[in-house]
Design a protein around this motif. Structure first.
Motif, short mmCIF file in Angstrom:
data_model
loop_
_atom_site.label_atom_id
_atom_site.label_comp_id
_atom_site.label_asym_id
_atom_site.label_seq_id
_atom_site.Cartn_x
_atom_site.Cartn_y
_atom_site.Cartn_z
N GLN A 260 0.84 -1.19 0.00
CA GLN A 260 0.00 0.00 0.00
C GLN A 260 0.88 1.25 0.00
O GLN A 260 0.58 2.23 -0.70
CB GLN A 260 -0.92 0.00 1.23
CG GLN A 260 -1.87 1.18 1.30
CD GLN A 260 -2.87 1.19 0.15
OE1 GLN A 260 -3.37 0.13 -0.23
NE2 GLN A 260 -3.14 2.36 -0.40
N ARG B 125 -8.16 -2.42 7.32
CA ARG B 125 -8.33 -2.09 5.90
C ARG B 125 -7.46 -0.88 5.53
O ARG B 125 -7.23 0.00 6.35
CB ARG B 125 -9.79 -1.77 5.58
CG ARG B 125 -10.76 -2.90 5.86
CD ARG B 125 -12.14 -2.58 5.28
NE ARG B 125 -12.62 -1.28 5.71
CZ ARG B 125 -13.27 -1.06 6.85
NH1 ARG B 125 -13.49 -2.05 7.69
NH2 ARG B 125 -13.68 0.16 7.16
N ARG C 115 -9.07 -1.98 0.84
CA ARG C 115 -8.55 -3.34 0.70
C ARG C 115 -8.37 -3.95 2.09
O ARG C 115 -7.77 -3.33 2.97
CB ARG C 115 -7.21 -3.34 -0.06
CG ARG C 115 -6.60 -4.73 -0.23
CD ARG C 115 -5.34 -4.65 -1.07
NE ARG C 115 -4.31 -3.88 -0.42
CZ ARG C 115 -3.45 -4.38 0.48
NH1 ARG C 115 -3.52 -5.66 0.84
NH2 ARG C 115 -2.52 -3.61 1.01
N THR C 116 -8.89 -5.15 2.30
CA THR C 116 -8.79 -5.81 3.60
C THR C 116 -7.39 -6.41 3.77
O THR C 116 -6.96 -7.23 2.97
CB THR C 116 -9.85 -6.91 3.74
OG1 THR C 116 -11.15 -6.32 3.63
CG2 THR C 116 -9.72 -7.60 5.08
#
Length: 481
Positions: A118, A371, A376-377
């Motif tokens: 991320q 999340r 997005r988990t």
């Protein structure tokens, strides 16, 4: 090359070596120490200049970061602060972290290994980095009901789903406002910190999972009863002794049958069934039963329930315990929840939950999911079985005895119309000349909806009068949804 130029070259080369060496030392070897130094304002501004992820309950943030108009960049905000403070903790420029802000700091700040990709995506897209969102298992309505029911009294409430281990309510009172510690006004923060630490009511303690712990009083009789059933030598209908008084083995001390000095026997001929003894909360019955079972047997059973174990939910939980190297007099007192018994409300909620879950203890947890900012988990709660101290058949017997205790015993104030409620009250002595602590430990179920609960009110007196009505309100808030 002439001699003067050679000297100049050597001096320049030496300076480059020194520069390289010092840069390497400060950027590699000393980096950790310098970053951790509280005098390093750059590290402080870098830490508090991050947009930390929110902490969420039922879809609503209870802690989040807002841009500030000062050098720190972001201000951490809590709403409603006091109701959730023992769980969220605080995030302070002066005093660091506590609660989930501390235990999940890497996740909330965005530094966790699980958020590496991320961070890469944010960098490539030019998007400002934000820490992950942490969604809790707490039920907002149950949390509010528990908080309001405790009011200005010292105590704690824990409610959990016995089938998943999800913690539905965790309240500790008195609480505090974490916004006072999150302020960027360091003078005001210092004063608030001083006031909180000097407060004799200890508002910074999370009484649900830590602090000094509590003697469980008669709620511990649930564990003695479970141990007796699991031994194979008893059922709920087994007849056991219950005289009005009991002289402790090897001692001149006399135990009375009921709190307040009552000396009535538990039944005709000083005997009663195990179920009746639990309904009446007979001290002598359970003291004698504990001695009959033996210290090793009782200690082994409590260990199966998690006594002595450190847990992370992910807040750190102080281990519950009973005494060691017990003689029979100490064992008798231990068996009615006194002597060196010390427990957390969370531990006792886990005990009650096992009876509602066919003897299985689930791992308790406060975090349902993590999340990223694009939803997005990263991780999601997966219920985990911790242990099975009882068979399903013996757990069913425990439920029958606990239901009888609520329907026609000391726990009647916890009754809910149309709902199966089982429980046990406790009145725990803890200090010479001090009022006893008030306890209720139990469960409720209606259809597929289940909840286990533990309530402690410090110096509240009889559990049947103080803790049981609070437990009723909390269980009702969960079951009625």
């Amino acid at each position: 090359m002439n001699k003067p130029l050679r000297h100049v070259w050597l001096v320049i080369a030496l300076l480059f070596v020194l520069l390289f060496t010092s840069t390497t030392y400060f950027q590699v070897f000393a980096a950790g120490r310098l970053n951790a130094d509280g005098r390093n304002s750059r590290t402080l501004y870098n830490e508090f200049g991050r947009n930390r992820g929110p902490i969420v309950v039922d879809g609503t943030p209870i802690a989040w970061s807002e841009e500030s108009d000062d050098t720190y960049g972001y201000l951490r905000t809590y709403e409603p602060g006091g109701m959730y403070a023992p769980v969220t903790g605080y995030y302070s420029v002066r005093y660091g972290f506590a609660g989930l802000e501390r235990s999940l700091n890497d996740t909330l700040s965005g530094d966790a290994d699980s958020l590496f990709y991320q961070r890469i995506a944010d960098t490539l897209s030019g998007r400002a980095t934000q820490g992950a969102t942490v969604e809790l298992t707490l039920d907002a309505e149950a949390q509010q009901v528990a908080y309001e029911a405790l009011g200005d009294r010292r105590g704690a409430v824990v409610a959990l789903d016995p089938t998943t281990g999800e913690i539905l309510a965790m309240v500790s009172t008195p609480s505090y406002d974490p916004n006072q510690l999150a302020s960027h006004d360091t003078g005001a923060v210092t004063q608030a910190w001083s006031d909180l630490n000097e407060d004799p009511e200890r508002p910074l303690s999370n009484r649900a999972i830590a602090g000094d712990l509590y003697p469980p009083g008669s709620t511990f009789k649930l564990l003695v009863a479970a141990t007796a059933l699991d031994s194979g030598g008893y059922t709920k209908d087994s007849v056991i002794p219950g005289p009005g008084t009991y002289t402790l083995p090897g001692s001149s001390s006399v135990m009375n049958n009921h709190a307040g000095g009552g000396q009535e026997p538990c039944g005709p001929d000083d005997r009663s069934t195990l179920q009746s003894a639990l309904q009446q909360s007979c001290n002598t019955s359970f003291a004698m039963l504990g001695v009959e079972l033996g210290a090793e047997t009782l200690q082994a059973k409590t260990a199966e329930y998690g006594f002595g174990d450190r847990m992370s939910i992910p807040l750190g939980v102080t281990p519950s315990r009973i005494g060691s190297d017990l003689d029979d007099a100490q064992l008798a007192t231990t068996s009615i929840g006194q002597y060196e018994d010390r427990v957390t409300p969370l531990q006792m909620a886990m005990v009650a939950g096992s009876f509602a879950n066919d003897g299985v203890v689930m791992e308790p947890n406060l975090v349902r999911s993590v999340r990223t900012q694009d939803l997005r988990t990263v991780s999601e709660l997966s219920p985990q079985e911790r242990s099975q101290p009882l068979s399903a058949a013996n757990a069913a017997q425990m439920r029958e005895m606990m239901v009888a205790t609520v329907e026609d015993g000391t726990g009647s104030a916890a009754q809910i119309d149309g709902v199966e409620v089982g429980g046990k009250t406790g009145t725990a002595e803890w200090g010479e000349g001090r009022p006893a602590h008030s306890w209720f430990v139990g469960y409720a179920q209606a259809g597929d909806r289940k909840v286990a609960v533990a309530v402690i009110v410090e110096e509240g007196g009889y559990g049947s009068q103080v803790a049981a009505p609070i437990a009723k309100d909390v269980m009702e808030a969960v079951i009625d949804q």
